[in-house]
Enzyme design. Structure first.
Site, PDB file in Angstrom:
ATOM      1  N   ARG C 261       0.875  -1.175   0.000  1.00  0.00           N
ATOM      2  CA  ARG C 261       0.000   0.000   0.000  1.00  0.00           C
ATOM      3  C   ARG C 261       0.905   1.216   0.000  1.00  0.00           C
ATOM      4  NH1 ARG C 261      -2.334   1.037   5.513  1.00  0.00           N
ATOM      5  NH2 ARG C 261      -0.888   2.790   5.431  1.00  0.00           N
ATOM      6  N   HIS C 265      -3.665   4.615   4.480  1.00  0.00           N
ATOM      7  CA  HIS C 265      -4.761   3.648   4.481  1.00  0.00           C
ATOM      8  C   HIS C 265      -5.980   4.238   3.778  1.00  0.00           C
ATOM      9  CE1 HIS C 265      -7.753   0.782   5.682  1.00  0.00           C
ATOM     10  NE2 HIS C 265      -8.435   1.731   6.292  1.00  0.00           N
ATOM     11  N   TYR C 274       3.413   5.491  11.880  1.00  0.00           N
ATOM     12  CA  TYR C 274       3.695   4.085  12.174  1.00  0.00           C
ATOM     13  C   TYR C 274       4.618   3.371  11.186  1.00  0.00           C
ATOM     14  CZ  TYR C 274      -0.307   3.617   8.957  1.00  0.00           C
ATOM     15  OH  TYR C 274      -1.150   3.707   7.886  1.00  0.00           O
TER      16      TYR C 274
HETATM   17  C1  LIG Z   1     -15.041  -5.711  10.997  1.00  0.00           C
HETATM   18  C2  LIG Z   1     -14.254  -4.463  10.780  1.00  0.00           C
HETATM   19  N1  LIG Z   1     -13.428  -4.041  11.752  1.00  0.00           N
HETATM   20  C3  LIG Z   1     -12.718  -2.915  11.605  1.00  0.00           C
HETATM   21  C4  LIG Z   1     -12.811  -2.181  10.466  1.00  0.00           C
HETATM   22  C5  LIG Z   1     -12.016  -0.878  10.310  1.00  0.00           C
HETATM   23  N2  LIG Z   1     -11.012  -1.041   9.280  1.00  0.00           N
HETATM   24  C6  LIG Z   1     -11.209  -0.597   8.028  1.00  0.00           C
HETATM   25  S1  LIG Z   1      -9.981  -1.032   7.004  1.00  0.00           S
HETATM   26  C7  LIG Z   1      -9.116  -1.798   8.239  1.00  0.00           C
HETATM   27  C8  LIG Z   1      -7.823  -2.478   7.921  1.00  0.00           C
HETATM   28  C9  LIG Z   1      -7.991  -3.475   6.830  1.00  0.00           C
HETATM   29  O1  LIG Z   1      -6.765  -4.041   6.505  1.00  0.00           O
HETATM   30  P1  LIG Z   1      -6.625  -5.073   5.310  1.00  0.00           P
HETATM   31  O2  LIG Z   1      -7.623  -6.171   5.466  1.00  0.00           O
HETATM   32  O3  LIG Z   1      -5.219  -5.475   5.244  1.00  0.00           O
HETATM   33  O4  LIG Z   1      -7.047  -4.263   4.011  1.00  0.00           O
HETATM   34  P2  LIG Z   1      -6.349  -2.970   3.392  1.00  0.00           P
HETATM   35  O5  LIG Z   1      -7.051  -1.782   3.988  1.00  0.00           O
HETATM   36  O6  LIG Z   1      -4.914  -3.033   3.711  1.00  0.00           O
HETATM   37  O7  LIG Z   1      -6.619  -3.039   1.931  1.00  0.00           O
HETATM   38  C10 LIG Z   1      -9.802  -1.704   9.437  1.00  0.00           C
HETATM   39  C11 LIG Z   1      -9.323  -2.212  10.723  1.00  0.00           C
HETATM   40  C12 LIG Z   1     -13.701  -2.639   9.467  1.00  0.00           C
HETATM   41  N3  LIG Z   1     -13.879  -1.982   8.331  1.00  0.00           N
HETATM   42  N4  LIG Z   1     -14.393  -3.786   9.660  1.00  0.00           N
END
Ligand SMILES: Cc1ncc(C[n+]2csc(CCOP(=O)(O)OP(=O)(O)O)c2C)c(N)n1
Ligand SMILES: Cc1ncc(C[n+]2csc(CCOP(=O)(O)OP(=O)(O)O)c2C)c(N)n1
Ligand SMILES: [Mg+2]
Ligand SMILES: [Mg+2]
Lengths: 371, 326, 371, 326
Positions: C261, C265, C274
């Protein structure tokens, strides 16, 4: 496709055959004294007896329900005896053999299934948490507890270890898999002990997993091992080693105890609707008690007097179980309100006092609740 | 010593003080470590207390609450952050069947000193699942305590009280008010604070009681100030379970009217319980039925519609008018 | 302990190096026409451009939020182009490159992040389900959909396949693991495409998994494979093969696209809190577009005129994106009530009419909501 | 042709008829196949419709609802069995954030014809988690329809209506009443049946309205029969979301009094919403506040205490007396 039906997997660990013969295994030497082995036999017989009595008590209306451990005694007693006093176990609802090893009285178990309590013992006192009925939930509790052990600095050669019990069906739950992952990522000192008894109520293993369950662990980055779950030696030795590895900071292990649920799922269940009696017959030949009996008898480690004394103790225990069950006092109506919160809660205080008044209004009316 | 603190910083200060006071207090959640949480509420705690006490967990809410339960059984006092209201639901099983029931199950042998911090409510222009008000699910679950805060002073004290409680506490944080400031005197001992389960008359008035909590308290006070016709008493509920009916009923008995407002959908929202209970307790004092001004019975809408979904000053005053129209 | 940090895993599949050199792989021959390869280049450039514009639009207050795909273009475009028209994709919230391949207009994506809708397109029309924000939930939807494909008899050489997208963080969720298991047990025609971009907001991979993510699949009994996620050829070839295998009834595959990425985020995030910029620099050398540019230029498959035309198209598209975003109409207040239910619901009808009356009461009052 | 059917068999007959009428109707859940479900409600369907249409799922409630959503997106109409009330919670995320919101999210493009069958309520002497009444969680969730049945006739028709609905329907089955029998005429076309969201006056009366649903309807009728002092009108709610306020308000306007009874815990239970709404709608008709007779705000107790926890005839009549005492 499914490769999970064979008991004869190359990597199944068995130290005692169904015929009662010892099997050498380089990683798991059997270093038990004759005394200890006779002790295991006694455990197996007595927990089966408690179980038999409980089923009968349910039939007589003394229990609301019972979940029989029949066939799974070796898995439970072996692993239960592998625990040290300071270790902590997080059981499911069928783990009466582990309860026995942890000094939880049959009376407490009967209380739960009679419906006088939803708990029944002090987990800290026994190193044995309350039964958990919602499938898979306890795997996370155990993992969190193990993370607490780490934070207490209680990891090390003489450290503490945690074990949690669940069934084959439970491996399908999200919670169980989250527990695998939390434990792996945190390298938590926890052993996952899965009693694969081939059935989750009416669903055979192939509805839960496409491959043998022990392999799940590798996908999360920790070792998984399959044992003959009807072999009390294997259960004891492999669990002891896994606990020791956890204790010493090597992280989690998944043990799949390959066993069989010889009875109904619970006393409510009718397994004739979904399984063949031939399967039962096949597994009867692998009975965990007969093989230890054969071993003790063949090797002369136990004589008739010993077996007779266990038999007598079993009769006595049965008597005791029946008496204890019938003597369990019913809780009192106002107990409903007592333990929802540790601290006062105004809604409940009000409901309690209103209900007390309501109950009092019947007093002297001749009948309880007497229109 | 009094400091100007936002609600977010006040919670942070309360967390810090709790962690200093008791080494068993832990922080757990997604991104609570180095990042300090997406709202920075745990800012600096990872740096000062380390990874053993401020735990960045895997992305799994059930895992967070489930392991927190295990930690509590081991003697710890975990404070779990659920990143947003809408992401609580994967943890529903651990919260409702385990956390809430563990003490009752054990017949009083076990305690469950676990806090769930949940930023909640709308008004921040967010995407789906980031603006919800799920408090009624918790208030309907025996075994849980549910509180929320409307200002920095309460935020500072109540988070500490939640942590010292031996019962599980759901601590709702009004996310669109995180940056509201107030003077907070952080010196007095915790023991000297009021109890978190007492409601507060936020603005005294004689004609009608307006009940709000969390993010709606500010709106309620603004509405009261704006209304030149009626002398509105605003009650800030603070505790959603239990509800402080002593304070509330006393107010309603004086004013004879009650309007309740919350962001959550109307039907079976917390306002329903309060309306039903107050009506029973104050039947002969009520000059009008209890009026509720709440979110609609729809999913929280896309953010370009949220100003219409959220009860605002005008809708609250419309509720006041409707009460007087009876 | 954690072995998941090395990009140089032996089993990582790479067909195009960062320098733009082809790598031969016995299982994945590259059988693309020059036309197709130039098409992929165009896709990569244009989805990156949409992304860049969207980030800018958010900065200007035109969007509430944006989740940038920067760095993940190859993973998305490669896999997206592997899909056939009749296939179905279940995305997460960052999969704008897949959306592009499925013909979902940037306007729809902008509508979602602007807050005029929570959906924005017809999933059936595009073979592309709505974005799912609750992490992991869509993996089960995809699995269920694939079970529907089975029931429709649409498995076979020309059958339909399903793909679902999620991040490294999502592999920790119970739902994702339940999806793995449902898919395995049912042998469902679904491909799990994990974009491991090394971060879940601020949490690095080692907080999510102790071992490489692709290994998770074996624990559930199906193949897992790791690809260079910045290599559009690998993404296309491996996804195509996995889809074909699903289509033909071989069941699920997990593809871990090892990528990065490059941005925050979301536009709300501040990654300087971080992570180290050195990491970013390292990954910049692996950029998915530059390597395809190098390949096209070095092999002469594309000339300056081609690159210039793409550049021009990109400028035009950028212009269009900005215009489209600003022209998105706001929904009307009463739209709140319109689509909660398919059939009438008396509570809502009442609330809608009360609210309509309330809104009408302001009409002519000069201001909207006018005290 | 009229047949005597138990509630359980009536649901079974309704499922069968739905499956015959529409090949897209599927059954999913734990043990719904060969076993026919732990209550035998799906008995015989596996045998007659095969494993493709009656699916024994892995033991994972979130997986059940999550894959059902996917099937619905593919054009199927899954009927999911949750084995017991207390085991719904692992599926809370899929139900509340996905199933309930999918249609709104899609702006009306998608439909979600999924039924969740949930045997609920106490009174069967079961262990923990097998006796709960979680209906308020669902009634508070926009996007879901929630119904329950009190007799075999409604069971037969309403399960079919739930299946033909294009909205997700939570279908609560009163497990302690599964064996109650009634004559069911299974011949008429489904289209001729009343709508499942209409309440029903189960017993007309003039003095007071007694509102019940699901398992409590029988108790309410018994109470009404036993009360020789008051002429009690019993209303069977049937649909919990939406509530048929037209029928209910009409009854209350006639009688001037309302008692609501349910097994679920009192606080923020469905009774709260109905009390609040009816009080608002019928303020000048009510001679007493709405009285609620419900479970207590505690976890469902061990079965040896359930007779005290569950509202019984005496407690219901005590509620009636309390209404008249105003
Ligand atoms: C069940 C849930 N918990 C928390 C969140 C908040 N949240 C949004 S994106 C994220 C991180 C996701 O990481 P990843 O699965 O690696 O996907 P990326 O964003 O890196 O594409 C979090 C914790 C959420 N959307 N859904
Ligand atoms: C979350 C949840 N869903 C459903 C049930 C109902 N139930 C009780 S036991 C059981 C089967 C469990 O099978 P397994 O995990 O193999 O354990 P076993 O009973 O064979 O020991 C089911 C479905 C439950 N207790 N919890
Ligand atoms: Mg089993
Ligand atoms: Mg990621």
């Amino acid at each position: 496709m499914p490769e999970n039906t064979s008991h004869e997997e190359p990597d199944l660990i068995q130290l005692l055959t169904p015929e009662g013969e010892l099997v050498e295994h380089p990683d798991y030497p059997i270093d038990l004294t004759p005394e200890e082995i006779r002790g295991l036999y006694r455990d197996l017989v007595l927990v089966r007896r408690i179980d038999t009595e409980a089923v009968a008590l349910q039939r007589q209306g003394e229990l609301g329900l019972w979940a029989s451990l029949l066939g799974q005694e070796a898995a439970q007693v072996g692993s239960g005896r592998a625990l040290r006093p300071g270790d902590m176990a997080f059981p499911s609802y069928r783990d009466h053999g582990v309860a026995w090893c942890r000094g939880v009285s049959h009376k407490s178990l009967l209380g739960l299934y009679r419906g006088v309590t939803n708990g029944g013992w002090d987990p800290a006192e026994h190193g044995f948490h309350l039964y958990t009925i919602v499938i898979g939930s306890q795997a996370l509790h155990a993992t969190g507890y193990a993370m607490g052990v780490q934070r207490d600095g209680a990891v090390g050669e003489d450290g503490e270890a945690v074990i949690t019990y669940f069934g084959d069906g439970a491996t399908s739950q999200g919670d169980t898999n989250e527990a695998f992952n939390f434990a792996a990522v945190n390298n938590a000192p926890v052993v996952f002990f899965c009693q694969n008894n081939q059935w989750a109520i009416s669903e055979p293993l192939e509805r839960q997993s496409r491959v043998p369950i022990y392999r799940r662990a590798a996908g999360f980055g920790f070792p998984g091992v399959r044992i003959d779950g009807n072999d009390v030696f294997a259960s004891l030795a492999v669990t002891r080693k896994a606990l020791q590895s956890a204790r010493e900071g090597q992280g989690p292990t998944l043990i799949e105890a390959f066993t069989y649920r010889m009875g109904a799922h619970t006393t409510n269940d009718d397994p004739t609707r979904y399984r063949m009696s031939a399967e039962l017959e096949e597994w009867r030949l692998k009975d965990p008690i007969s093989r230890l009996w054969a071993y003790l008898a063949n090797t002369g480690l136990a004589d008739d007097a010993f077996f007779a004394s266990i038999e007598a103790e079993s009769e006595e225990l049965a008597e005791q179980v029946r008496r204890d069950c019938r003597s369990l006092p019913d809780p009192r109506p106002l107990d409903i309100f007592t333990h929802t919160y540790a601290e006062p809660h105004s809604h409940l205080d009000r409901q309690r006092s209103e209900f007390a008044d309501y109950l009092a209004s019947f007093e002297g009316a001749g009948t309880e609740g007497g229109r | 010593m009094s400091t100007k603190l936002t609600i977010g910083k006040a919670i942070n200060a309360g967390l810090r003080r709790s962690m200093e006071a008791d080494p068993k207090v832990l922080i757990m959640g997604e991104d609570v470590g180095k990042l300090g949480g997406v709202f920075r509420v745990t800012d600096g705690l990872y740096k000062d207390f380390g990874a053993d006490r401020v735990i960045d967990t895997p992305l799994a809410e059930s895992g967070i609450i489930g392991t927190a339960i295990g930690m509590a059984l081991r003697g710890y006092r975990p404070v779990c952050e659920i990143q947003f209201d809408g992401f609580f639901f994967p943890a529903a099983n651990q919260t409702f069947t385990q956390l809430a029931k563990m003490r009752a199950r054990s017949g009083g042998t076990l305690k469950m000193p676990v806090v769930l911090r949940i930023p909640y409510g709308g008004g921040i222009g967010a995407v789906e699942h980031h603006s919800e008000s799920p408090e009624a699910y918790f208030a309907h679950t025996p075994g849980l305590r549910v509180v929320t805060v409307a200002n920095a002073v309460d935020a500072y004290w109540m988070i500490q009280q939640a942590i010292t409680s031996d019962d599980p506490v759901i601590f709702f944080e009004p996310k669109r008010r995180y940056y509201e400031k107030a003077d907070v005197d952080t010196e007095p001992p915790l023991a000297s604070a009021y109890r978190m389960d007492g409601a507060r008359v936020a603005r005294p008035g004689a004609d009608i009681t307006l009940l709000a909590y969390g993010p709606m308290v500010k709106t309620a006070i603004q509405a009261a100030e704006a209304d030149t016709e009626h002398d509105i008493e605003v009650v800030d509920l603070r505790s959603l379970s239990p509800v402080d009916y002593a304070t509330l009923n006393a107010s309603v008995r004086r004013t004879g009217r009650l309007v309740i407002t919350h962001e959550a959908p109307l039907s079976s929202g917390l306002g329903a319980e309060i309306a039903a209970r107050v009506t029973q307790d104050c039947f002969y004092h009520l000059e009008a039925p209890v009026i509720r001004v709440a979110g609609f019975d729809t999913p929280y809408p896309p953010s370009r519609l949220e100003e219409h979904y959220l009860p605002d000053l005008d809708r609250v005053l419309d509720g006041v008018d409707r009460s007087f129209a009876f």
